[in-house]
Design an enzyme around this catalytic site. Structure first.
Site, mmCIF file in Angstrom:
data_model
loop_
_atom_site.group_PDB
_atom_site.id
_atom_site.type_symbol
_atom_site.label_atom_id
_atom_site.label_comp_id
_atom_site.label_asym_id
_atom_site.label_seq_id
_atom_site.Cartn_x
_atom_site.Cartn_y
_atom_site.Cartn_z
ATOM 1 N N GLN A 19 -7.109 -34.111 -28.357
ATOM 2 C CA GLN A 19 -6.285 -33.440 -29.354
ATOM 3 C C GLN A 19 -5.939 -32.038 -28.835
ATOM 4 O O GLN A 19 -6.812 -31.166 -28.758
ATOM 5 C CB GLN A 19 -7.008 -33.339 -30.694
ATOM 6 C CG GLN A 19 -6.175 -32.687 -31.793
ATOM 7 C CD GLN A 19 -7.013 -32.349 -33.021
ATOM 8 O OE1 GLN A 19 -8.239 -32.335 -32.983
ATOM 9 N NE2 GLN A 19 -6.341 -32.076 -34.129
ATOM 10 N N ASN A 59 -21.228 -25.465 -40.078
ATOM 11 C CA ASN A 59 -20.163 -24.497 -39.848
ATOM 12 C C ASN A 59 -20.675 -23.088 -39.588
ATOM 13 O O ASN A 59 -19.936 -22.258 -39.066
ATOM 14 C CB ASN A 59 -19.214 -24.460 -41.050
ATOM 15 C CG ASN A 59 -18.458 -25.765 -41.214
ATOM 16 O OD1 ASN A 59 -17.778 -26.218 -40.301
ATOM 17 N ND2 ASN A 59 -18.590 -26.384 -42.374
ATOM 18 N N LYS A 69 -18.541 -26.312 -31.022
ATOM 19 C CA LYS A 69 -19.432 -26.549 -32.154
ATOM 20 C C LYS A 69 -20.374 -27.732 -31.961
ATOM 21 O O LYS A 69 -21.589 -27.616 -32.150
ATOM 22 C CB LYS A 69 -18.605 -26.776 -33.426
ATOM 23 C CG LYS A 69 -19.475 -26.940 -34.670
ATOM 24 C CD LYS A 69 -18.791 -27.688 -35.785
ATOM 25 C CE LYS A 69 -17.737 -26.867 -36.457
ATOM 26 N NZ LYS A 69 -17.317 -27.476 -37.746
ATOM 27 N N ARG A 78 -16.590 -20.219 -37.162
ATOM 28 C CA ARG A 78 -17.554 -19.537 -38.028
ATOM 29 C C ARG A 78 -18.946 -19.429 -37.398
ATOM 30 O O ARG A 78 -19.773 -18.644 -37.845
ATOM 31 C CB ARG A 78 -17.638 -20.255 -39.382
ATOM 32 C CG ARG A 78 -16.498 -19.873 -40.322
ATOM 33 C CD ARG A 78 -16.631 -20.530 -41.665
ATOM 34 N NE ARG A 78 -16.209 -21.925 -41.630
ATOM 35 C CZ ARG A 78 -16.318 -22.773 -42.645
ATOM 36 N NH1 ARG A 78 -16.863 -22.357 -43.785
ATOM 37 N NH2 ARG A 78 -15.902 -24.021 -42.543
ATOM 38 N N LYS A 94 -46.030 -22.646 -9.674
ATOM 39 C CA LYS A 94 -44.612 -22.978 -9.511
ATOM 40 C C LYS A 94 -44.480 -23.872 -8.285
ATOM 41 O O LYS A 94 -44.947 -23.533 -7.204
ATOM 42 C CB LYS A 94 -43.784 -21.705 -9.345
ATOM 43 C CG LYS A 94 -42.270 -21.911 -9.374
ATOM 44 C CD LYS A 94 -41.657 -22.189 -8.018
ATOM 45 C CE LYS A 94 -41.790 -21.016 -7.067
ATOM 46 N NZ LYS A 94 -41.077 -21.299 -5.771
ATOM 47 N N GLY A 133 -5.659 -29.853 -37.207
ATOM 48 C CA GLY A 133 -6.208 -30.466 -38.396
ATOM 49 C C GLY A 133 -6.823 -31.834 -38.160
ATOM 50 O O GLY A 133 -6.658 -32.452 -37.110
ATOM 51 N N ASN A 162 -16.114 -33.853 -51.247
ATOM 52 C CA ASN A 162 -15.732 -34.713 -50.130
ATOM 53 C C ASN A 162 -16.585 -34.370 -48.904
ATOM 54 O O ASN A 162 -16.702 -33.198 -48.529
ATOM 55 C CB ASN A 162 -14.243 -34.485 -49.820
ATOM 56 C CG ASN A 162 -13.802 -35.193 -48.549
ATOM 57 O OD1 ASN A 162 -14.223 -36.302 -48.275
ATOM 58 N ND2 ASN A 162 -12.950 -34.524 -47.779
ATOM 59 N N ALA A 177 -14.414 -34.379 -32.746
ATOM 60 C CA ALA A 177 -15.256 -33.408 -32.052
ATOM 61 C C ALA A 177 -14.429 -32.414 -31.252
ATOM 62 O O ALA A 177 -14.860 -31.922 -30.207
ATOM 63 C CB ALA A 177 -16.241 -34.137 -31.129
ATOM 64 N N ALA A 220 -64.069 -13.824 0.328
ATOM 65 C CA ALA A 220 -63.413 -12.992 -0.676
ATOM 66 C C ALA A 220 -62.734 -11.800 -0.024
ATOM 67 O O ALA A 220 -63.227 -11.227 0.946
ATOM 68 C CB ALA A 220 -64.434 -12.523 -1.704
#
Length: 465
Positions: free
Chosen positions: A74, A229, A23, A16, A353, A79, A171, A10, A425
């Site tokens: 890494q 990708n 990613k 891309r 809210k 790779g 693969n 990961a 009112a």
């Protein structure tokens, strides 16, 4: 036999996708894609899990911090084999198998992982590669088998000969390998290629050189092992997961009037006999009870909705709680921390809210309730607003039980309306109102006679009509 341990790759950026976000953190149907991989591994009974992080490492660590997981870093990213080398201490000394897969495969299922493990054991394999058969294998590495059916090598498309490109078995990047074989083969992999990277696909050729038989496990459903990708692949994966979620809801007794246009994210739970109209999006940790009706154009995110609730056309709700039997909308907007009690009503063009609306109370239309606590059986007239913000600070309005708030009232916070009171009112209320009182704040009405020739019905006006 020891449980397999899993290594999730990961660390990649995912160039891309053309995004600043790592990613594996991109969401697919409401969850980051890495979360799907983690869940599949846990459901499949995999033992220890290690995530190899790199790009935006802290964000990835934070995502899976709730799991019992280890990490390897890494840096730089050179790779897939380089990523596995970074995690060598994780599988050193392990007496069983290591499952290697990527964190960008959100469609993967636990049963497919379990099936891979069974096939691996049945063949007594030391290395099994998951393969898939595609009608159009363009862009993928081809799996080349020998005459006995074992995998001989994996050839990247750019390196493949014409005959090899005709092969449609590809693969998937998922491997199950004994820890001992993995540790012995990794040092042999070099970066002698155009990209100058260490590729895990070279593991196959090195295993064959070592005399090991490499088995190819053909996936029953190739979609499950498809990596993400591109944005198009991201959208396609989301569509497939939404369809899984729709099917699960319908099996559980939920009616989807037009299933293809309903978008229920993966953590959504809906009770039986609820009816959902076309064009509805339900996301996050939403829980919807039984016998509800959700009309078209509704967006619900991270909400808890009770039983027999009706959410009408065009309503938007986020981080809200709705009690049993209540009606919301049409065209209502419930912002975070809105809590609507039982048998209450929030009508058309009402916005809330940080508001609690008590049991049996109603705000039927054209109202804003912000930073507000409303008791039970309160009627809030059309056009009422709580003036909760002075430009620097937010203040609370309290309306106690059994009050009647007339139309076009402004409640200037902080202010409290006592139990059983009536607000006339058109009033602007700036001070607390005692219980069981009538409060009226208006400019005195004055009436002036029009002079001859003035007004819309004057002869001058008639002449111009």
């Amino acid at each position: 036999m020891e449980q397999p341990i899993a290594l999730i790759l990961a660390a990649g950026k995912g160039t891309r996708l053309k995004s600043n976000l790592c990613k594996v953190l991109h969401e697919v149907a409401g969850r980051p894609m890495l979360a799907y991989v983690m869940e599949a591994l846990l459901l499949a009974g995999v033992g220890r899990v290690c995530v190899v992080v790199g790009h935006q490492a802290e964000a990835v660590r934070s995502l899976v911090s709730g799991y019992d997981v280890e990490f390897a870093e890494q840096d730089p990213q050179m790779g897939t084999a380089h990523a596995v080398m970074a995690a060598k201490s994780f599988f050193d000394g392990h007496g069983g198998d290591v499952l290697i897969l990527c964190g960008d495969t959100p469609l993967i299922r636990a049963q497919s992982i379990a099936g891979l493990v069974r096939a691996h054991h049945a063949t007594q394999s030391r290395l099994t590669v998951v393969t898939a058969s595609l009608a159009d294998p363009t862009g993928y590495g081809r799996v080349i088998r020998n005459p006995k059916g074992s995998v001989e090598r994996i050839v990247e498309e750019k390196d493949a000969q014409d005959a090899e490109r005709l092969c449609n078995e590809i693969n998937t990047g998922v491997y199950l390998v004994t820890a001992e074989l993995l540790a012995s083969l990794l040092p042999r992999i070099d970066a002698n290629n155009a990209q100058g990277e260490y590729y895990l696909t070279d593991l196959v050729a090195e295993a064959v050189k070592d005399g090991a038989t490499v088995h190819g496990h053909l996936a029953d459903n190739s979609d499950e092992f498809e990596g993400i990708n591109t944005r198009a692949q991201l959208a396609r994966a989301a569509s497939m997961i939404w369809q899984r979620n729709r099917d699960e809801l319908m099996r559980g007794g939920v009616t989807l009037l037009d299933p293809a246009t309903v978008y229920p994210d993966s953590d959504v739970v809906v009770g039986p006999d609820t009816i959902i109209y076309p064009g509805v999006t339900i996301s996050g940790l939403t829980r919807i009870g039984s016998e509800c009706v959700i009309e078209s154009g509704v967006l619900i995110r991270d909400c808890h909705i009770g039983d027999r609730v009706e959410v009408r056309l065009g309503t938007r709700m986020e981080k809200a709680r709705i009690g049993d039997g209540s009606t919301i909308g049409p065209m209502a907007h419930l912002r975070p921390d809105s809590h609507v009690g039982r048998n209450a009503r929030v009508g058309n063009f009402v916005e809330t809210k940080k508001t609690f609306l008590g049991d049996g109370s109603k705000a039927a239309h054209l109202t804003y309730l912000g930073d507000c606590r409303v008791g039970t059986e309160v009627n809030i007239g059309c056009g009422t607003i709580t003036c909760n913000y002075d430009g620097k600070h937010k203040y609370t309005t309290v309306i106690n039980d059994h009050c009647f708030i007339g139309s076009d009232v402004q409640l200037v916070a902080p202010v409290e309306i006592g139990e059983g009171s009536v607000i006339g009112a058109g009033s602007t209320i700036t001070r607390d109102v005692p219980p069981r009182s009538l409060a009226v704040s208006r400019v005195k009405q004055k009436v002036y006679p029009l002079r001859r020739g003035q007004g819309p019905l004057s002869s001058e006006a008639e002449g111009k009509s």
